[in-house]
Design a protein around this motif. Sequence first.
Motif, PDB file in Angstrom:
ATOM      1  N   ARG A 171       0.813  -1.216   0.000  1.00  0.00           N
ATOM      2  CA  ARG A 171       0.000   0.000   0.000  1.00  0.00           C
ATOM      3  C   ARG A 171       0.849   1.270   0.000  1.00  0.00           C
ATOM      4  NH1 ARG A 171      -2.386  -3.948   2.578  1.00  0.00           N
ATOM      5  NH2 ARG A 171      -1.295  -3.618   4.534  1.00  0.00           N
ATOM      6  N   LYS A 251      -1.056 -13.446  -9.694  1.00  0.00           N
ATOM      7  CA  LYS A 251      -1.459 -13.244  -8.289  1.00  0.00           C
ATOM      8  C   LYS A 251      -0.532 -14.062  -7.393  1.00  0.00           C
ATOM      9  CE  LYS A 251      -4.735 -11.689  -5.339  1.00  0.00           C
ATOM     10  NZ  LYS A 251      -5.122 -10.278  -5.171  1.00  0.00           N
ATOM     11  N   ALA A 254      -1.585 -13.690  -1.745  1.00  0.00           N
ATOM     12  CA  ALA A 254      -3.048 -13.737  -1.627  1.00  0.00           C
ATOM     13  C   ALA A 254      -3.687 -12.378  -1.346  1.00  0.00           C
ATOM     14  CB  ALA A 254      -3.439 -14.737  -0.540  1.00  0.00           C
ATOM     15  N   ASP A 255      -3.141 -11.617  -0.432  1.00  0.00           N
ATOM     16  CA  ASP A 255      -3.805 -10.386  -0.003  1.00  0.00           C
ATOM     17  C   ASP A 255      -3.265  -9.137  -0.692  1.00  0.00           C
ATOM     18  OD1 ASP A 255      -5.451 -11.778   1.765  1.00  0.00           O
ATOM     19  OD2 ASP A 255      -3.906 -11.766   3.326  1.00  0.00           O
ATOM     20  N   GLU A 256      -2.478  -9.325  -1.738  1.00  0.00           N
ATOM     21  CA  GLU A 256      -1.903  -8.196  -2.468  1.00  0.00           C
ATOM     22  C   GLU A 256      -2.524  -8.106  -3.862  1.00  0.00           C
ATOM     23  OE1 GLU A 256      -0.047  -6.132  -1.010  1.00  0.00           O
ATOM     24  OE2 GLU A 256       0.833  -7.179   0.683  1.00  0.00           O
ATOM     25  N   ARG A 314      -7.333 -15.429 -10.167  1.00  0.00           N
ATOM     26  CA  ARG A 314      -7.307 -14.912  -8.801  1.00  0.00           C
ATOM     27  C   ARG A 314      -7.047 -13.404  -8.796  1.00  0.00           C
ATOM     28  NH1 ARG A 314      -7.227 -19.485  -5.720  1.00  0.00           N
ATOM     29  NH2 ARG A 314      -6.152 -21.326  -6.540  1.00  0.00           N
ATOM     30  N   HIS A 320      -9.341  -4.430  -6.195  1.00  0.00           N
ATOM     31  CA  HIS A 320      -7.954  -4.858  -6.048  1.00  0.00           C
ATOM     32  C   HIS A 320      -7.145  -4.518  -7.300  1.00  0.00           C
ATOM     33  CE1 HIS A 320      -7.687  -6.641  -2.122  1.00  0.00           C
ATOM     34  NE2 HIS A 320      -6.545  -7.221  -2.412  1.00  0.00           N
TER      35      HIS A 320
END
Length: 452
Positions: A171, A251, A254-256, A314, A320
């Motif tokens: 971020r 991807k 996972a959370d990026e 994904r 996102h």
Amino acid sequence: MSATLSNLPPAVQSYLGDNRLDEVECIISDLPGIARGKAVPASKFARQNHFYLPDSIYYQTITGEWAEAAGDEGFIERDMILKPDMSTATAAPWTGDWTLQVIHDAFDRAGNPISFSPRNVLKRVVDLYKAQGWKPIVAPEMEFYLVAPNTNPSKAIEAMMGRSGRPAAARQAYSMSAVDEYGPVIDDIYDFAEAQGFEIDGITQEGGAGQLEINLRHGSPVKLADEVFYFKRLIREAALRHNCYATFMAKPIADEPGSAMHIHHSVIDTETGENIFSGPQGGETDAFYHFIGGLQRYLPAGIAVMAPYVNSYRRYVKDHAAPINLEWARDNRTTGIRIPISDAQSRRVENRLAGMDCNPYLGIAMSLAAGYLGMMEGIRPTKQFRGDAYDGDGDFAQTLGQALDEFDDCTKLHEILGIDFARVYAIVKRAEYEEFLQVISPWEREHLLTNV
């Protein structure tokens, strides 16, 4: 020096200087975009005008298995004739000696281009534009991650350690401090690119931890696809020098956010040199709208080429930084098709669907094919979208299996890209998908083993 080596690009001549060339890597892209070929001594390369590789390199899945794509004559591994395109000669500056890379084109014994060679597929599409008096121009954007070394596939991918000794932060889009964290890797990327004669338009930090974007200057589709093909190897080599990996997975974490290869397009009238997306008074033309309409109609069938792996899907997650539909809008990064701010001569259309994991030749060919069909068929787009496109529904497949079904059904795209290419590609990708479906994931073991 032979005629083959006497007319090298200026960047190569500058790189070599007075040094003796030791080796030439004769390479060609396979379907995933991996460089295949052979390394030969420079003296041998100077004496040869072609070499051979079996056509079976195009029947391999990403795991190295063989798909049943050889055709009616069976798996006989017929030799292709590979001829060098000396305009692509470039340095391999990470090697310990003076080595060049040269991209080759694939032909059969009768001199016909191998229809399922990715570079030939792109050339075929560009030739369709030329026949209409058009010159397509593209500018790709490359997103990728620098990550910690990962030698255990069961272990999650993690951010690399920066100069500060802390993991790369997420971020932090457009942060110069974040870019400085992996400055030594970027320095090598710049040095390698300069040695290879490539012009980088800019490097920025993206939203993911260790995620970067490199923009390339606009130009010929084949030339730019060659550069992306070369850049993937260049960036990987630069990363390895600094104890990290470069990954172009769509991807990886996972959370990026995922990594895209956004493609900007414009089309030039070869007779006038003018952008056909803009009229005499600077307004938007029918060709501009038809190109957008073609992307909207045909990209759902082309997503299997621009998102070629199970991991690719994904990336398409709401909010996102990846599109979930094919709305179009001006200066709106939530839509799948974006019209950037520009003057009339630079008016262009940006396709934001393609993942960085796609083969650059095939991703660009598919995008151009959809736009070409839109212009030839006079397809009108939907109304310009206004607002946040993530509030809408999805317009394309969310799994590779569904995407391949749509690709198989779109005979018009097959005719543009080549019927034999479409056949081979679909068979290879289905073989990969079936391999994946046989793998039992950690999620299944964790949640199903004792609960169902």
